[in-house]
Design a protein around this motif. Structure first.
Motif, short mmCIF file in Angstrom:
data_model
loop_
_atom_site.label_atom_id
_atom_site.label_comp_id
_atom_site.label_asym_id
_atom_site.label_seq_id
_atom_site.Cartn_x
_atom_site.Cartn_y
_atom_site.Cartn_z
N GLN A 30 79.42 43.94 77.42
CA GLN A 30 78.10 43.59 76.88
C GLN A 30 77.77 44.47 75.67
OE1 GLN A 30 76.42 41.04 77.87
NE2 GLN A 30 74.38 41.33 77.05
N ARG A 31 78.03 45.76 75.80
CA ARG A 31 77.74 46.68 74.69
C ARG A 31 78.63 46.41 73.49
NH1 ARG A 31 74.55 46.88 78.59
NH2 ARG A 31 73.11 48.61 78.73
N LEU A 32 79.94 46.22 73.73
CA LEU A 32 80.87 45.99 72.63
C LEU A 32 80.61 44.67 71.92
CD1 LEU A 32 84.19 47.28 74.22
CD2 LEU A 32 82.83 48.38 72.43
N LEU A 38 76.29 42.44 65.96
CA LEU A 38 75.45 43.10 64.96
C LEU A 38 76.23 43.28 63.66
CD1 LEU A 38 72.83 44.58 64.14
CD2 LEU A 38 73.87 46.66 65.06
N ALA A 39 77.49 43.71 63.77
CA ALA A 39 78.33 43.87 62.57
C ALA A 39 78.54 42.51 61.88
CB ALA A 39 79.67 44.49 62.94
N THR A 75 86.83 32.79 65.54
CA THR A 75 87.09 32.47 66.94
C THR A 75 86.66 33.63 67.84
OG1 THR A 75 88.96 31.08 66.30
CG2 THR A 75 88.88 31.81 68.59
N LEU A 76 86.93 34.85 67.41
CA LEU A 76 86.50 36.03 68.16
C LEU A 76 84.97 36.13 68.19
CD1 LEU A 76 87.41 38.61 69.63
CD2 LEU A 76 87.33 39.76 67.42
N VAL A 77 84.33 35.81 67.09
CA VAL A 77 82.87 35.83 67.04
C VAL A 77 82.28 34.80 68.01
CG1 VAL A 77 80.87 35.34 65.57
CG2 VAL A 77 82.69 36.79 64.73
N ILE A 78 82.90 33.63 68.09
CA ILE A 78 82.44 32.61 69.04
C ILE A 78 82.52 33.14 70.46
CG2 ILE A 78 83.02 30.36 70.05
CD1 ILE A 78 83.92 29.52 67.20
N GLY A 79 83.64 33.75 70.81
CA GLY A 79 83.80 34.31 72.15
C GLY A 79 82.80 35.41 72.45
N MET A 80 82.58 36.29 71.47
CA MET A 80 81.60 37.37 71.67
C MET A 80 80.21 36.81 71.89
SD MET A 80 82.62 40.53 69.12
CE MET A 80 82.14 39.67 67.67
N CYS A 81 79.85 35.81 71.12
CA CYS A 81 78.51 35.22 71.22
C CYS A 81 78.29 34.56 72.58
CB CYS A 81 78.32 34.22 70.08
SG CYS A 81 76.67 33.54 70.01
N VAL A 82 79.27 33.79 73.04
CA VAL A 82 79.12 33.09 74.31
C VAL A 82 79.09 34.09 75.47
CG1 VAL A 82 80.24 31.47 75.90
CG2 VAL A 82 80.08 30.94 73.47
N PHE A 83 80.00 35.08 75.46
CA PHE A 83 79.99 36.05 76.56
C PHE A 83 78.69 36.85 76.58
CE2 PHE A 83 80.46 40.30 78.22
CZ PHE A 83 80.87 40.01 79.51
N HIS A 84 78.27 37.31 75.41
CA HIS A 84 77.06 38.13 75.33
C HIS A 84 75.85 37.35 75.83
CE1 HIS A 84 75.01 41.71 73.81
NE2 HIS A 84 74.04 40.90 73.43
N THR A 85 75.77 36.08 75.49
CA THR A 85 74.65 35.25 75.94
C THR A 85 74.70 35.01 77.44
OG1 THR A 85 74.58 34.14 73.79
CG2 THR A 85 73.52 33.03 75.64
N ALA A 86 75.86 34.59 77.96
CA ALA A 86 75.96 34.27 79.38
C ALA A 86 75.77 35.51 80.25
CB ALA A 86 77.31 33.62 79.67
#
Length: 144
Positions: A30-32, A38-39, A75-86
């Protein structure tokens, strides 16, 4: 005094995912992902602001997104966004008492598990949703 200080592991002990199980892994992810998003937001604002410099500067900036590295990054940004949201929704529901369960009487021998099966399942679902979103995003970006 020396014995008391020898028990301190510092950041290495705090970041150890085997000590606290799935809860610590979800905490660090979640933090990462939050820092990564943010970056990305800051970079996206910079990239979007190049349009004021004219069409040539804008096209030059967009060339990065049309490369293989750019597609992998998105693709990595998509994964980060979905995990962070869920995972964030899971944490909010848990703070509201949903899916936590009823507290029980602590009896010896004490169980160290702080998450019940519903919370663990939600963490795995968050990871699975992020993986599926990344696969779908990669198939769209790379053109099947």
């Amino acid at each position: 005094m020396a014995e008391r200080l020898s028990n301190r592991e510092g950041i290495k002990g705090m970041a150890n995912p085997t000590r606290y199980g799935m809860e610590r892994v979800a905490y660090w992810l979640q933090r990462l992902t939050g820092l990564g998003l943010l970056a990305y937001l800051i970079g996206h604002i910079y990239e979007t602001s190049t349009i004021v410099n004219g069409k040539i500067a804008w096209d030059k900036m967009l060339e990065f997104t049309q490369t293989t590295q750019g597609h992998l990054f998105l693709t990595l940004v998509i994964g980060m966004c979905v995990f962070h949201t869920a995972n964030g929704i899971r944490v909010m529901l848990g703070h509201g008492g949903i899916g936590v369960g009823k507290p029980g009487q602590p009896e010896y021998p004490y169980k160290a598990a702080s998450l019940n099966y519903k919370q663990r399942l939600c963490i795995w679902v968050s990871i699975a949703l992020a993986a599926l979103a990344m696969m779908y995003g990669a198939s769209v970006l790379f053109g099947e």
